[in-house]
Motif scaffolding. Structure first.
Motif, short mmCIF file in Angstrom:
data_model
loop_
_atom_site.label_atom_id
_atom_site.label_comp_id
_atom_site.label_asym_id
_atom_site.label_seq_id
_atom_site.Cartn_x
_atom_site.Cartn_y
_atom_site.Cartn_z
N GLU A 1 0.81 -1.21 0.00
CA GLU A 1 0.00 0.00 0.00
C GLU A 1 0.85 1.27 0.00
O GLU A 1 0.32 2.37 0.19
N ASN A 2 2.15 1.12 -0.19
CA ASN A 2 3.05 2.28 -0.29
C ASN A 2 2.98 3.15 0.96
O ASN A 2 2.99 4.39 0.89
N LEU A 3 2.92 2.51 2.13
CA LEU A 3 2.87 3.23 3.40
C LEU A 3 4.26 3.65 3.85
O LEU A 3 5.27 3.09 3.42
N ASP A 4 4.29 4.62 4.75
CA ASP A 4 5.56 5.11 5.29
C ASP A 4 5.87 4.52 6.66
O ASP A 4 6.91 4.82 7.24
N GLY A 5 4.95 3.71 7.17
CA GLY A 5 5.22 3.10 8.47
C GLY A 5 3.98 2.55 9.13
O GLY A 5 2.88 2.54 8.55
N ILE A 6 4.16 2.10 10.39
CA ILE A 6 3.10 1.48 11.18
C ILE A 6 3.05 2.15 12.55
O ILE A 6 4.09 2.50 13.13
N ASP A 7 1.83 2.28 13.08
CA ASP A 7 1.61 2.77 14.44
C ASP A 7 0.91 1.66 15.22
O ASP A 7 -0.11 1.14 14.78
N ILE A 8 1.49 1.30 16.37
CA ILE A 8 0.92 0.23 17.19
C ILE A 8 0.12 0.83 18.34
O ILE A 8 0.65 1.60 19.15
N ASP A 9 -1.16 0.47 18.40
CA ASP A 9 -2.05 0.99 19.45
C ASP A 9 -2.67 -0.19 20.20
O ASP A 9 -3.83 -0.55 20.00
#
Length: 389
Positions: free
Chosen positions: A167-175
């Motif tokens: 998905e061409n994302l720049d990263g992940i956020d864990i919640d």
């Protein structure tokens, strides 16, 4: 007669030679003073101004303004102009380590958000977890089970790495809301460690959303949420959810997110990071863009609705609307909180949730961005006198 001719020739020659000599003398007399003047000027000083390299000042980390966006929101209605990061909320972890989205609409919104974010040259991040799971109930049990087992934990890491690339994302956020035991904290730390290694190898970011860890009334540390501090060394940003204090010790809407609550939270996290020698510019102070009703049976309202009701509400933190009192953070409080974060070494601000913001000049994201941008230092050119010898 012949003698006179010689005399005439000699006379002409003398005149000619004299004129030639006079011309040379005249020319020298007009050039010489200028050359002497230059020599004299140069002799006045052995030093000349030269450009000097700018001093080696420590690089100031750029301040971030991170905004969460819920998966049902139309990405084209989001104002990206003041943000550095936009976080799509949420993807949902399953107990076996697989990943679920809230249907085709959520996936379409994610893709459009990524496109819009990159057009504005900001980073597009995917948040995983949240409070509720799409299958009902809290997300806690799903997330806990997924990361407690090495096999499912590894599967979730690979799932997230895959979606970032696809998905061409720049990263992940864990919640992960929230680790409630030492074992939870241990599993979360292991998961963050493994995910960080994969993302950093591909030059992607990793952030983690955390509980405020402070009682809204007493200002003391909570014991029901537990983190391993070493975990924070493996992330780029720690998004502190410094709101929802109204649930601490019973429902009290005025404890949503007052400035005093933020002060206690900032002090706690700044001291924690200092004590573990972790850079405080990873810390990001979260703020709410919604208003909490005094009556818990009534729904929250957006900051946009408050401003649409009366633009003068931007200067307040409490209003009465439709017979109910609502508590929120107005423009002055948001600016004050932004300065609080910066003065304590935080890396920026976080918003829940961008779609709740007012438009145009009343935007709280815009107000915070103004404070963040004013902290930037313009580099100037330095010159010195250097000895030319």
């Amino acid at each position: 007669m012949k003698k006179k001719k010689y005399q005439v020739v000699i006379l002409i020659a003398v005149i000619f030679i004299g004129g030639f000599a006079a011309g040379i003398f005249y020319a020298k007399s007009n050039i010489q003073p200028h050359s002497i003047k230059l020599a004299k000027t140069a002799a006045q000083s052995a030093k000349s101004p030269v450009k000097k390299n700018a001093p080696e000042l420590p690089d100031l980390p750029s301040k971030v303004l991170i905004g969460y966006v819920q998966d049902y929101r139309d990405p084209n209605d989001v104002d990206y102009s003041n943000l550095t990061h936009v976080i799509f909320s949420f993807a949902h972890p399953e107990k076996d380590g697989s990943l679920s989205f809230n249907g085709d609409t959520a996936m379409a919104n994610l893709r459009q958000m990524v496109t819009n974010a990159h057009k504005h040259e900001i980073k597009a991040i995917l948040a995983v977890g949240g409070w509720f799971h799409i299958h009902g109930g809290e997300s806690y049990e799903y997330f806990k089970t997924a990361i407690a087992n090495a096999s499912s934990r590894n599967k979730l890491v690979n799932e997230l790495a895959g979606v970032v690339q696809r998905e061409n994302l720049d990263g992940i956020d864990i919640d992960f809301e929230h680790p409630r035991s030492e074992m939870d904290a241990k599993y979360l730390s292991a998961f963050i460690h493994d995910l960080s290694n994969v993302l950093q190898a591909n030059e992607k970011e990793l952030s983690v959303a955390v509980h405020a860890k402070i009682h809204s009334v007493t200002g003391t540390e909570t014991g029901f949420v537990i983190y391993e501090p070493s975990m924070f060394k493996n992330v780029d940003y720690v998004n502190v959810m410094a709101y929802d204090g109204q649930w601490d010790g019973g429902y009290n809407a005025s404890n949503l997110s007052p400035y005093s609550f933020a002060e206690n939270i900032v002090n706690y996290w700044a001291n924690l990071f200092d004590s573990h020698n972790i850079s405080k510019d990873k810390l990001v102070l979260g703020v709410p863009l919604y208003a909490q009703p005094e009556d818990p049976a009534i729904k929250q309202v957006s900051y946009e609705a408050i401003i649409n009701r009366n633009p003068e509400n931007a200067g307040r933190d409490k209003i009465s609307m439709n017979g109910t009192t609502y508590y929120y953070n107005g423009e002055a409080t948001m600016k004050k909180k932004t300065n609080l974060a910066l003065n304590n070494g935080f890396g920026g601000m976080m918003i829940w949730e961008v779609g709740l913001d007012a438009k145009g000049s009343y935007s709280l994201a815009g107000a915070m961005a103004g404070v963040l941008k004013n902290t930037e230092i313009d580099h100037i050119k330095y010159y010195s006198i250097k000895n030319s010898e």
